[in-house]
Design an enzyme around this catalytic site. Structure first.
Site, PDB file in Angstrom:
ATOM      1  N   ASP A  25      -6.803  -3.295   4.029  1.00 26.24           N
ATOM      2  CA  ASP A  25      -6.585  -3.444   3.253  1.00 26.24           C
ATOM      3  C   ASP A  25      -5.002  -3.964   3.014  1.00 26.24           C
ATOM      4  O   ASP A  25      -3.794  -3.190   3.206  1.00 26.24           O
ATOM      5  CB  ASP A  25      -7.339  -2.985   1.799  1.00 26.24           C
ATOM      6  CG  ASP A  25      -8.535  -2.824   2.468  1.00 26.24           C
ATOM      7  OD1 ASP A  25      -9.075  -3.699   3.143  1.00 26.24           O
ATOM      8  OD2 ASP A  25      -9.267  -1.683   2.051  1.00 26.24           O
ATOM      9  N   HIS A  66      -5.918  -6.945   8.764  1.00 24.86           N
ATOM     10  CA  HIS A  66      -6.032  -7.131   7.890  1.00 24.86           C
ATOM     11  C   HIS A  66      -7.576  -7.474   7.534  1.00 24.86           C
ATOM     12  O   HIS A  66      -8.694  -6.638   7.040  1.00 24.86           O
ATOM     13  CB  HIS A  66      -6.331  -8.634   7.005  1.00 24.86           C
ATOM     14  CG  HIS A  66      -5.752  -8.712   5.519  1.00 24.86           C
ATOM     15  ND1 HIS A  66      -6.334  -7.658   4.900  1.00 24.86           N
ATOM     16  CD2 HIS A  66      -5.072  -9.458   4.788  1.00 24.86           C
ATOM     17  CE1 HIS A  66      -5.944  -8.138   3.424  1.00 24.86           C
ATOM     18  NE2 HIS A  66      -5.592  -9.172   3.767  1.00 24.86           N
TER      19      HIS A  66
END
Length: 404
Positions: free
Chosen positions: A380, A376
């Protein structure tokens, strides 16, 4: 007499220390030149070290699980069979040539003993026996041809031995044993700890693979004998290759120390494989240049090399994205752990036939979930969802795989 000291070799790539995985000799043993004396593990590979000369083993530089610096004493040999104390002898030193790689950082290789005087057992069973301090010839094997399996060791360690089959079904079980986490298992533990340090997130999508399975069956029926049989993996590999131009951030490696994400043109797909020695990730290089059968053949070749401990360091490193699958044991949802320093891993769950509503009618369809994890820090959530939906598009309409 003469005493010969063999030092820990310089394996290269800036390696400063190694871990002793297993000794194949003990003090007092008489060995020959080129005989394997130990397996040493780095964070890159497990290597097998041979003795450069013949002689009698005087001492070992450490025990299994110890870390030794490159250039430190590995093994001390008497070269003329004399028994006087080595401190009175002339001592010569040798650093053996860099040994051949047997596996990678997430893999391990062991030497399979072929002597007819020794019991039948896999390398992992032999390692297990050493951990339990069990003499293998004393164990009754229950496997094919009398092969010793892990359950035989456990029964023997618990005192059941040859009488295990006659033990009461509901008898209490007692005893315990400690197993040192060394070698491959320690490397896996360290890598998992490092990998889980990063912020993972997993995205799961349901895929209708009815058409894909029909195509796969037809191709296998028509070409399986000549070209080899296809599993789902080659189709998924081709799907990933075709999707990458639109999602280059997925085919990447992240150096968080430098703060640099390197995106690759070549698609080197790691295929996680479970072996008796532990989890290995052989790499299908330049998957973008392979058709379905070439991909399938390379996966088979690499998996066999990994399971036999013959995969090279290059074959087990350098992947840019990884596929993981447990085949029929794949469950319906998993949370794959990213293979650092990559940023994405695609997990394949098992295919099941389920009722699905299509055009207002309930029909039986073959369904499969993809469970994919992402880093992450650099990927995204929307990018991950769009990437998986692109994979879905190809898998649900496999004819698109062959359209330029």
């Amino acid at each position: 007499m003469s005493v010969h000291v063999v030092k820990v070799p310089d394996i290269g790539e800036g390696i400063a220390e190694v871990e002793v995985v297993v000794w194949y000799v003990q003090p007092g043993d008489v060995i020959k030149a080129d005989q394997s004396v130990a397996d040493l593990m780095t964070d890159k590979a497990t290597v097998e070290v041979p003795s450069p000369i013949s002689g009698r083993v005087v001492s070992l530089g450490g025990k299994a699980g110890d870390k030794l610096a490159v250039g430190a004493e590995l093994i001390r040999l008497e070269t003329n069979g004399a028994t006087s104390a080595p401190t009175t002898a002339a001592v010569t030193e040798t650093v053996v040539a860099p040994p051949k790689a047997a596996a990678s950082s997430t893999t391990s290789a062991t030497v399979t003993t072929t002597s007819v005087d020794k019991p039948l057992a896999s390398p992992s069973v032999r390692r297990h026996a050493r951990e339990l301090q069990i003499d293998l010839p004393q164990v009754r094997g229950s496997g094919p041809g009398g092969r010793i399996v892990h359950d035989d060791l456990v029964r023997h360690a618990q005192g059941a031995g040859a009488n295990a089959e006659s033990a009461p079904r509901y008898a209490e079980r007692n005893g315990q044993h400690d197993v040192a986490v060394i070698g491959l298992r320690r490397q896996i533990a360290l890598r998992m700890k490092e990998s889980l340090r990063i912020p993972h997130f997993t995205y799961v999508e349901e895929i209708d693979v009815t058409e894909l399975e029909a195509l796969r069956t037809q191709l296998n029926d028509e070409h399986g004998k000549e070209r080899g049989r296809l599993t789902v993996l080659p189709f998924l590999m081709r799907t990933i290759v075709l999707t990458m131009p639109s999602f280059p951030q997925m085919n990447a490696r992240f150096d968080d120390n430098k703060g640099i994400v390197t995106r690759y043109g070549a698609v080197h797909i790691g295929v996680a494989a479970q072996t008796e020695a532990g989890l290995m990730v052989p790499v299908v290089r330049h998957a973008e240049a392979r058709d379905l059968w070439s991909s399938a053949a390379e996966v088979t070749r690499l998996a066999e090399a990994a399971r036999s401990g013959k995969a090279t360091r290059d074959e087990l490193s350098g992947s840019t994205i990884t596929i993981t699958s447990l085949g029929p044991l794949g469950g319906i949802v998993t949370t794959p752990v990213i293979n650092l320093p990559e940023v994405a891993i695609v997990g394949v769950n098992r295919i099941v036939e389920r009722p699905v509503i299509r055009s207002g009618a309930i029909v039986a369809r073959k369904m499969m979930n993809l469970s994919s994890s992402f880093d992450h820090r650099v990927v995204d959530g929307q990018q991950a969802a769009e990437f998986v939906q692109a994979l879905r598009r190809y898998l649900e309409c496999p004819a698109l795989l062959f359209v330029d």
